[in-house]
Design an enzyme around this catalytic site. Structure first.
Site, short mmCIF file in Angstrom:
data_model
loop_
_atom_site.label_atom_id
_atom_site.label_comp_id
_atom_site.label_asym_id
_atom_site.label_seq_id
_atom_site.Cartn_x
_atom_site.Cartn_y
_atom_site.Cartn_z
N CYS A 110 45.34 9.87 16.81
CA CYS A 110 46.51 8.92 16.61
C CYS A 110 47.09 8.77 15.36
O CYS A 110 46.54 8.35 14.53
CB CYS A 110 45.95 7.53 16.99
N CYS A 170 47.88 5.40 14.22
CA CYS A 170 46.73 4.25 13.54
C CYS A 170 46.21 4.97 12.31
O CYS A 170 46.00 4.22 11.66
CB CYS A 170 45.55 4.73 14.71
N ASP A 171 46.23 6.25 12.03
CA ASP A 171 45.35 7.01 10.88
C ASP A 171 46.59 7.82 9.86
O ASP A 171 45.85 7.98 8.77
CB ASP A 171 44.57 7.91 11.41
#
Ligand code: NAP
Length: 354
Positions: free
Chosen positions: A174, A177-178
């Site tokens: 992701c 997300c990261d």
């Protein structure tokens, strides 16, 4: 009334399931959440309780949790037994497991009942006059007037042992997300995949990384025309066509340091190595809906079909869907929580009408 009869059963324990439970419990619907069974099979399928977020590191984009030392907050908010397995906090963003424990605790605080098993079958034979009948993974039967399905989806992975070794140490599923984590900033990274997700996330990553290699197994992207044009115009993105990742390279201390690539056109060609600090695997998702086959309508890609725009209704009145099991587009903790809230409200109104 059967001992196992409930008003509302929620299946799934990610942000959608717990948010639905918080709203349903506060509306006196006495929800029962099946949070999933802790089994080796579920571990292999990435369907353990608390979902995908429990497998991520920091969650920097969930509203309300700026970076800070949450030690005292977590100590006072969580049950000591559940706190025990979380690593000490310190001054950083909230982690996925911490966020999930807080959501779970919040649902418990309002009276949610939890069973740590899967639902393996939903039987509609008593509908519409009788209740839904559910079978759990330990062989128990339950009945419910309404159901919210929030079983999530799992990122597809390449299936390489080296990929598994470096998950959360440079390998991610992701980018949103990261991607902004310090380990990727001003470093070269790689994305694998040729669909809209891979290309969109390659563009997103180009804001932080020094360079983004986009590795696709064919010589033509699957993504939409517009997305391909935009990506090819991005000077920080270098496509590597007709190659697959054969091995993720790295070390225990620094995580991912590079990739070994193999041509899909010329199998005799030598492997090629590129230096990267991260690999984002964006080759599609599989929703956890196998047990719903023949129960509610699924899309071609096996997501639960929402039957009305902006609502959480499914093809079966009384069954509602929330989160990634029904959402192939946004797939964020925030959107999952939002549709969990919507599903609880939709279920509450529907139950009141019955
Ligand atoms: P997808 O369209 O199914 O694309 C998956 C990509 O991964 C394909 O290019 C596929 O290659 C590749 N792939 C699959 N397995 C692989 C493997 N084992 N090794 C190497 N490559 C592999 O999935 P997605 O990109 O997640 O998109 C899902 C849906 O959401 C699509 O309908 C998409 O349009 C939509 N979406 C829309 C947006 C947007 O509109 N902004 C953003 C994201 C997603 P092949 O091409 O060779 O099969």
């Amino acid at each position: 009334m059967s001992q196992n009869k409930r008003t509302l059963i929620i299946i799934g324990s990610g942000p959608a399931g717990w948010t639905a439970a918080i709203y349903a419990a506060r509306a006196n619907l006495n929800p029962l959440v099946f949070e999933g069974a802790v089994t080796a099979e579920n571990q292999a399928k990435n369907t353990l309780p608390l979902g995908q977020l429990a497998m991520t590191s920091e969650v920097e984009n969930f509203p309300g949790f700026p970076v800070g030392d949450l030690t005292e907050y977590l100590r006072t908010a969580l049950d000591p037994d559940r706190l025990e397995y979380l690593p000490p906090h310190g001054k950083h963003g909230i982690t996925g497991p911490e966020l999930m424990e807080l959501l779970r605790q919040q649902a418990i605080n309002f009276g949610t009942e939890i069973i740590t098993e899967d639902v393996v079958k939903i039987d509609l034979s008593a509908r519409p006059d009788g209740p839904f009948r559910l079978l759990s993974s330990d062989g128990e039967e339950y009945e419910s007037d309404a159901i919210i399905v929030a079983t999530g989806a799992g990122a597809n992975w390449l299936g390489l042992p080296s990929e598994e070794r470096f998950k959360n140490f440079g390998v991610s599923g992701c980018a949103v997300c990261d991607g902004a984590l310090p380990r990727f900033r001003r470093q070269p990274v790689a994305v694998v995949g040729g669909g809209d997700s891979a290309l969109e996330d390659a563009n997103y990553l180009s804001k932080f990384a020094s360079k983004v290699y986009l590795i696709h197994r064919r010589d033509e992207f699957r993504a939409s025309h517009f997305m391909v044009e935009r990506t090819l115009a991005n000077p920080k993105i270098e496509p590597i066509y007709s190659h697959v990742v054969e091995e993720v390279l790295g070390d225990v201390k620094g995580g991912v340091t590079g990739l070994k690539l193999r041509s899909t056109k010329n199998m005799d060609a030598d492997t090629q190595e590129i230096a990267v600090s991260g690999l984002f695997v964006l080759i599609g998702h599989t929703p956890n809906t196998a047990f719903l086959e023949g129960v509610v309508e699924l899309t071609e890609k096996k997501y639960v079909r929402w039957t009305q725009p902006g609502r959480t209704f499914t093809s079966v009145p009384g069954i509602f869907a929330a989160g990634d099991c029904a959402d192939s587009v946004y797939r964020q903790a925030n959107t999952a929580a939002a549709t969990g809230c919507m599903a609880a409200l939709d279920a509450g109104h529907w139950l009141a009408e019955q």
